[in-house]
Structures are given as structure tokens and as C-alpha cells.
Enzyme design. Sequence first.
Site, short mmCIF file in Angstrom:
data_model
loop_
_atom_site.label_atom_id
_atom_site.label_comp_id
_atom_site.label_asym_id
_atom_site.label_seq_id
_atom_site.Cartn_x
_atom_site.Cartn_y
_atom_site.Cartn_z
N ALA A 92 0.93 -0.95 0.04
CA ALA A 92 0.04 0.00 0.08
C ALA A 92 0.78 1.17 0.02
O ALA A 92 1.81 1.27 0.73
CB ALA A 92 -0.92 -0.07 1.01
N ASP A 93 0.47 2.27 -0.78
CA ASP A 93 1.08 3.62 -0.95
C ASP A 93 0.10 4.46 0.19
O ASP A 93 -0.81 4.03 0.79
CB ASP A 93 1.38 4.35 -2.02
N SER A 94 0.67 5.77 0.08
CA SER A 94 -0.40 6.74 1.07
C SER A 94 -1.84 6.64 0.62
O SER A 94 -2.68 6.85 1.10
CB SER A 94 0.24 8.05 1.03
#
Length: 142
Positions: A92-94
Site C-alpha cells: 500500500a502507498d499513501s
Amino acid sequence: MAAAIGSSISFTSPLNTNQGVSKISNMNSVSLSINVKAFRSLSLRSTSHRFHVSCAAKPETVDKVCKIVRKQLALSDDTSVTGESKFVALGADSLDTVEVVMGIEEEFGISVEEESAQTIVSVQDAADLVEKLLSKDSSPSA
């Protein structure tokens, strides 16, 4: 080998007593000697001595959050998602994390403030926050 004497603690390497010696004195400074290179007076940050109680979320809350994370990150069925799973480790990224938080808000009918959302790094963090917000919503107002 470790030895505690008065208010200081010394750690010495069992392989070579001339090198690898660490000493903590008065818990305000640390002296390290590693391969004859010294790091003098590394400051330790003082912390309060308060008792902190942390309650883990209910298993069913963790399970729901796991399902939301799996759905929002489009993870395959063979990807393990548990309370200990870190969002970054799941890829997951932001932006993904924001979508997970939005899914959690929708599923549980809560509103997560941005400050709180920024502290979430694992499924367990998210589930604990859900429990905290749900208990806050169900407590009587003064």
C-alpha cells in the site's frame, strides 16, 4: 556478558574484552566503544514514568478490517492479512491507505480524523482506532 553495578550498566563482548564495550551511566549518557572507535555522550531522551494500558481490538473488528484491507488493496486470496500486517508490506502507498481508511469509515459508520489516520501503519492499528472511536461514540456525553 552484562553486569549491573549501582546506577550503571556495562555490557561487554564475550569474544574480545578490549573491544565492543558499552557502558550506560546514570541513564543520561551512553558511551560506546566499537572496534576502538568511541561514540561519546549519546543522549538518551527522558520519558515519563506513566503506566500505559493498551487494549487490543476485538477479533471480529480485526477480521472486518482485514477484509476491508484485502478488498481495497485488491489482494489475492493467498495473501496473508492479519492484525500484524503492515500496509507498506502489503504494497500500500499513501493513497491506498487513504482508501482503506475511507472503507473503514463506511463499514463502521465512523469518522477518522486526519491526525489519527496518519498514525495507522498496520491492520491492528486500524482495528484499535475503530474500537476507540466506537467506544467514544457509544459513551454518554457530559
